[in-house]
Design an enzyme around this catalytic site. Sequence first.
Site, PDB file in Angstrom:
ATOM      1  CG  HIS A   1      14.683  25.224  40.940  1.00 35.33           C
ATOM      2  ND1 HIS A   1      13.563  25.458  41.698  1.00 35.33           N
ATOM      3  CD2 HIS A   1      15.064  26.439  40.475  1.00 35.33           C
ATOM      4  CE1 HIS A   1      13.278  26.759  41.694  1.00 35.33           C
ATOM      5  NE2 HIS A   1      14.169  27.366  40.942  1.00 35.33           N
TER       6      HIS A   1
ATOM      7  CG  ASP B   1      11.048  23.358  43.405  1.00 38.50           C
ATOM      8  OD1 ASP B   1      10.328  22.668  42.670  1.00 38.50           O
ATOM      9  OD2 ASP B   1      12.220  23.649  43.115  1.00 38.50           O
TER      10      ASP B   1
ATOM     11  N   GLY C   1      13.738  39.217  40.581  1.00 37.79           N
ATOM     12  CA  GLY C   1      13.036  38.489  41.631  1.00 37.79           C
ATOM     13  C   GLY C   1      13.616  38.669  43.020  1.00 37.79           C
ATOM     14  CG  ASP C   2      14.682  35.189  45.460  1.00 38.01           C
ATOM     15  OD1 ASP C   2      14.902  35.029  44.252  1.00 38.01           O
ATOM     16  OD2 ASP C   2      15.158  34.467  46.341  1.00 38.01           O
ATOM     17  CD  GLN C   3      18.861  36.886  40.953  1.00 37.87           C
ATOM     18  OE1 GLN C   3      19.190  37.909  40.350  1.00 37.87           O
ATOM     19  NE2 GLN C   3      18.756  35.717  40.348  1.00 37.87           N
TER      20      GLN C   3
END
Length: 467
Positions: free
Chosen positions: A25, A122, A381-383
């Site tokens: 990040h 974030d 996750g979002d992968q």
Amino acid sequence: MVIMTQTPAAVVVHVAMFPWFAMGHIGPYLQIANKFAERGHRVSFFVPLKTKDKVKHLNLHPHLIHFIPITMPQVDGLPPGVETTADAAAHLAPLISVAFDSTQDQLSLSLQSLKPDVVFYDFSHWLPSLARPLGIKPVYFAMSSAVSHALLLVPSRKKQMTSVIDLREPPPGFPSSSSIMHQRPFEARDEIWFSSEFHGRMSFYDRLTSCIREGDAACFRACHEIEGPFCDYVSNQYDNKPVLLMGAVLPEATTTIKLEEKWEKWLGGFEKGSVVYCAFGSECELKKEQFQELVLGLELTGLPFLVRLSPPMGCKTVEEALPEGFEERVRGRGVVHGGWMQQQLILSHPSVGCFVSHSGPASIWEALVSDAQIVVVPYRGDQFVVAKFVAREIKIGVEVERREEDGWYTREDVCKVLKVVMDQGSQVGDQVRANHQKWKDFLLTPGLDKAYFDNFIIKLQDLINSK
């Protein structure tokens, strides 16, 4: 196409940035900070005290980007010296979250002193309540893709939350068919992490949806031509929340930094487009058995390969995790490396013909502007969502197949996909190669990346000036 001749008004914006304490990040936030500084804007960049030295070389404009050190609060169970998720095992992430949330007083005092125009954040769902009374515009800057947010992080999803999340059906009004759904979107551990309380605090889902809801705007590293319908959907789900797009924010091409000599020499020993490069990000920690299936699949192809992976669970080095006899069998055509590598430069090397990725959004952008075929093996996750978008929606790559019951993939699965995309004359390989070339040509359109970011700043200035 979004190419514009208009440039942002010559008004200096003071931007503050407070990313989640993870290198995945902090790095992208700093990349955006450099884009602001290129245009003469000031950036106050919040970063953990000792981590500052690890990233200061990424600050290309130190006269305009100033690091504001944050002292890591002490948390029971968190070893001394840990500041980011890269400093500790994955199971300590909830404790890093506790420390992260405990920085509120430091942030409050700094914001009162600095008085920036806007603050990007974030994971800090509490930051808007600190910024807004000071007249500072809070803007949620997403690390994951717009399509991931549209699928996972919208209010209509809340109704589907159960002890084990079932995301096989898209939320109401989702701007795509069910083709990008995954039979098993998450590992079981991710399902719990996503929907359950996060170390006695709000769940990851509630944390991020609160971040979006409480911000004055949300911004994505995205192009409307690629993810536009998903950006519009997110905006509509959050009561027409302004959604600002930065474009792809491509890494700057450089002629001053060269590929490390040993890798230049190694890659230079193979034919054009023949090498498979595999990398899963610095914080991806595979199970040892899955790590071995992956490298054995690369061996089965008979192709030369270069692998950059972190040591798997329970191993201190990648060497101790390799299958018995593996190094001897692949010597001269295969390398597995556990340290950092210059991914952008490796992907641009003429010998590299395929990139095997965990489908992290930043890696996909880098792959899109290379000539390497794309194979995705999502890790968590979002992968999984990004992988489906890549393989089924815009069809620029191919995903390794997995067993439905447990998400396991075998060496044969890895080998099969690589053969499909690397063999000349393969129908699937030709299709993804053509689609990849189309989007590469678009992204490298002269002036496009600059125009997107200039337009982003114009919209940001409008937001700052609004009441």
